[in-house]
Structure formats: C-alpha cells, structure tokens
Design a protein around this motif. Structure first.
Motif, PDB file in Angstrom:
ATOM      1  N   PRO A  20       7.565   6.909  37.505  1.00  9.77           N
ATOM      2  CA  PRO A  20       7.371   5.680  36.621  1.00  9.77           C
ATOM      3  C   PRO A  20       5.971   6.171  35.581  1.00  9.77           C
ATOM      4  N   THR A  21       5.441   7.088  35.972  1.00 11.94           N
ATOM      5  CA  THR A  21       4.328   7.599  35.007  1.00 11.94           C
ATOM      6  C   THR A  21       4.714   8.318  33.712  1.00 11.94           C
ATOM      7  N   GLN A  22       5.935   8.811  33.771  1.00  6.44           N
ATOM      8  CA  GLN A  22       6.259   9.251  32.523  1.00  6.44           C
ATOM      9  C   GLN A  22       6.506   8.528  31.523  1.00  6.44           C
ATOM     10  N   LYS A  23       5.653   8.953  30.056  1.00 12.27           N
ATOM     11  CA  LYS A  23       5.741   8.421  28.924  1.00 12.27           C
ATOM     12  C   LYS A  23       6.992   8.300  28.235  1.00 12.27           C
ATOM     13  N   ASN A  24       7.110   6.971  27.391  1.00 10.94           N
ATOM     14  CA  ASN A  24       8.322   6.636  26.934  1.00 10.94           C
ATOM     15  C   ASN A  24       8.304   7.142  25.453  1.00 10.94           C
ATOM     16  N   ASP A  25       8.864   8.427  25.478  1.00  9.78           N
ATOM     17  CA  ASP A  25       9.047   9.123  24.080  1.00  9.78           C
ATOM     18  C   ASP A  25       7.647   9.363  23.318  1.00  9.78           C
ATOM     19  N   GLY A  26       6.637   9.608  24.110  1.00  8.53           N
ATOM     20  CA  GLY A  26       5.263   9.643  23.759  1.00  8.53           C
ATOM     21  C   GLY A  26       4.694   8.545  22.951  1.00  8.53           C
ATOM     22  N   ALA A  27       5.334   7.381  23.044  1.00 10.98           N
ATOM     23  CA  ALA A  27       4.820   6.123  22.388  1.00 10.98           C
ATOM     24  C   ALA A  27       3.465   5.860  23.151  1.00 10.98           C
ATOM     25  N   THR A  28       2.427   5.416  22.372  1.00 14.94           N
ATOM     26  CA  THR A  28       1.102   4.944  22.943  1.00 14.94           C
ATOM     27  C   THR A  28       1.000   3.411  23.120  1.00 14.94           C
ATOM     28  N   PHE A  29       0.047   2.750  23.798  1.00 20.75           N
ATOM     29  CA  PHE A  29       0.023   1.510  23.693  1.00 20.75           C
ATOM     30  C   PHE A  29      -0.369   0.929  22.426  1.00 20.75           C
ATOM     31  N   SER A  30      -0.699   1.450  21.510  1.00 19.88           N
ATOM     32  CA  SER A  30      -1.140   1.019  20.005  1.00 19.88           C
ATOM     33  C   SER A  30       0.082   1.261  19.222  1.00 19.88           C
ATOM     34  N   SER A  31       0.788   2.077  19.421  1.00 20.78           N
ATOM     35  CA  SER A  31       2.012   2.175  18.688  1.00 20.78           C
ATOM     36  C   SER A  31       2.769   1.166  18.930  1.00 20.78           C
ATOM     37  N   MET A  32       2.946   0.915  20.314  1.00 18.78           N
ATOM     38  CA  MET A  32       3.949  -0.214  20.752  1.00 18.78           C
ATOM     39  C   MET A  32       3.470  -1.670  20.271  1.00 18.78           C
ATOM     40  N   LEU A  33       2.353  -1.854  20.503  1.00 21.72           N
ATOM     41  CA  LEU A  33       1.711  -3.111  19.848  1.00 21.72           C
ATOM     42  C   LEU A  33       1.938  -3.258  18.516  1.00 21.72           C
ATOM     43  N   ASN A  34       1.656  -2.122  17.598  1.00 26.07           N
ATOM     44  CA  ASN A  34       1.889  -2.057  16.245  1.00 26.07           C
ATOM     45  C   ASN A  34       3.626  -2.525  16.041  1.00 26.07           C
ATOM     46  N   ASP A  35       4.361  -1.672  16.755  1.00 25.77           N
ATOM     47  CA  ASP A  35       5.867  -2.225  16.576  1.00 25.77           C
ATOM     48  C   ASP A  35       6.111  -3.662  16.680  1.00 25.77           C
ATOM     49  N   ALA A  36       5.566  -3.994  18.010  1.00 28.43           N
ATOM     50  CA  ALA A  36       5.991  -5.467  18.418  1.00 28.43           C
ATOM     51  C   ALA A  36       5.461  -6.393  17.104  1.00 28.43           C
ATOM     52  N   MET A  37       4.194  -6.072  16.698  1.00 32.16           N
ATOM     53  CA  MET A  37       3.602  -6.932  15.573  1.00 32.16           C
ATOM     54  C   MET A  37       4.704  -6.760  14.325  1.00 32.16           C
ATOM     55  N   LYS A  38       4.959  -5.912  13.937  1.00 26.17           N
ATOM     56  CA  LYS A  38       5.973  -5.530  12.896  1.00 26.17           C
ATOM     57  C   LYS A  38       7.487  -6.698  13.082  1.00 26.17           C
ATOM     58  N   GLU A  39       7.597  -6.476  14.390  1.00 27.30           N
ATOM     59  CA  GLU A  39       8.867  -7.142  14.634  1.00 27.30           C
ATOM     60  C   GLU A  39       8.865  -8.661  14.527  1.00 27.30           C
ATOM     61  N   VAL A  40       7.531  -9.220  14.988  1.00 27.18           N
ATOM     62  CA  VAL A  40       7.206 -10.539  14.702  1.00 27.18           C
ATOM     63  C   VAL A  40       6.991 -10.920  13.358  1.00 27.18           C
ATOM     64  N   ASN A  41       6.405 -10.137  12.419  1.00 30.32           N
ATOM     65  CA  ASN A  41       6.263 -10.454  11.141  1.00 30.32           C
ATOM     66  C   ASN A  41       7.704 -10.515  10.297  1.00 30.32           C
ATOM     67  N   THR A  42       8.637  -9.556  10.842  1.00 29.19           N
ATOM     68  CA  THR A  42       9.896  -9.528  10.491  1.00 29.19           C
ATOM     69  C   THR A  42      10.562 -10.892  10.603  1.00 29.19           C
ATOM     70  N   SER A  43      10.562 -11.305  11.747  1.00 28.34           N
ATOM     71  CA  SER A  43      11.332 -12.349  12.260  1.00 28.34           C
ATOM     72  C   SER A  43      10.476 -13.570  11.463  1.00 28.34           C
ATOM     73  N   GLN A  44       9.168 -13.637  11.335  1.00 31.10           N
ATOM     74  CA  GLN A  44       8.488 -14.705  10.476  1.00 31.10           C
ATOM     75  C   GLN A  44       9.107 -14.780   9.081  1.00 31.10           C
ATOM     76  N   VAL A  45       9.219 -13.641   8.363  1.00 30.05           N
ATOM     77  CA  VAL A  45       9.717 -13.509   6.998  1.00 30.05           C
ATOM     78  C   VAL A  45      11.248 -13.876   6.884  1.00 30.05           C
ATOM     79  N   GLU A  46      12.123 -13.478   8.047  1.00 27.61           N
ATOM     80  CA  GLU A  46      13.235 -13.922   7.954  1.00 27.61           C
ATOM     81  C   GLU A  46      13.451 -15.619   8.220  1.00 27.61           C
ATOM     82  N   GLY A  47      12.701 -16.104   8.875  1.00 28.31           N
ATOM     83  CA  GLY A  47      12.486 -17.448   9.195  1.00 28.31           C
ATOM     84  C   GLY A  47      12.097 -18.415   7.837  1.00 28.31           C
TER      85      GLY A  47
END
Length: 98
Positions: A20-47
């Motif tokens: 379970p300690t294996q990293k997910n494709d080298g993704a860091t917490f900050s990059s996952m957070l950035n990706d999540a914020m980009k997804e939220v922004n995209t859904s807001q723009v579409e809305g």
C-alpha cells in the motif's frame, strides 16, 4: 461456475494490495491536489457555459445543461469541504505539544 477463476482474481487482487505504500505513478500530493483543482475549475467553466446556454436559449438538451450545472455545484461543495477538513486537521496538529 468456475471457482478457480474467482480464486485467481482474488489472488491477483491481494498481490496488488500487498504494497500500500507504493506511489501512484510518481504522483505527489501537490500534483494530485493541482489536478483535482483543475477538474473543479473545468466543471465550473462547463457549468457557466451551460447557464449561459440556458439564458440565451442556445441549449439543445436542457437536461444535460442542468446536469452540468449541478455537477459544477457539487464539485465546488466537495472542494470546499476538503479544504475545511484540511484546515481543521492543520489546526488540530498545531495544537499538539511536541
């Protein structure tokens, strides 16, 4: 019903969950957070585009437009709740004595 195929599936699943300690494709917490914020922004723009389409009457499928608006609202609420939980966790950690 072939039980051996089920056992093989369970065995392969157990192997993937063994580390379970294996990293997910080298993704860091900050990059996952950035990706999540980009997804939220995209859904807001579409809305907003869907709202604009409804207001101008240029929408072909009203149900899809309303669905995009609701999805944008829910994704923003989720992001706000995650932010609030993270801030509360930080406050709790900062209260701890070292």
């Amino acid at each position: 019903m072939n039980i051996s195929s089920i056992a093989n599936s369970i065995g392969s699943l157990a192997k993937t969950q063994a580390n379970p300690t294996q990293k997910n494709d080298g993704a860091t917490f900050s990059s996952m957070l950035n990706d999540a914020m980009k997804e939220v922004n995209t859904s807001q723009v579409e809305g907003y585009k869907a709202m604009e389409g409804i207001a101008t009457g240029n929408v072909k499928n009203l149900q899809e437009a309303v669905q995009k608006i609701e999805e944008a609202e829910l994704s923003l609420k989720l992001a706000l709740e995650v932010k609030n939980k993270a801030i509360n966790a930080y406050k709790e950690i900062s209260k701890m004595q070292v």
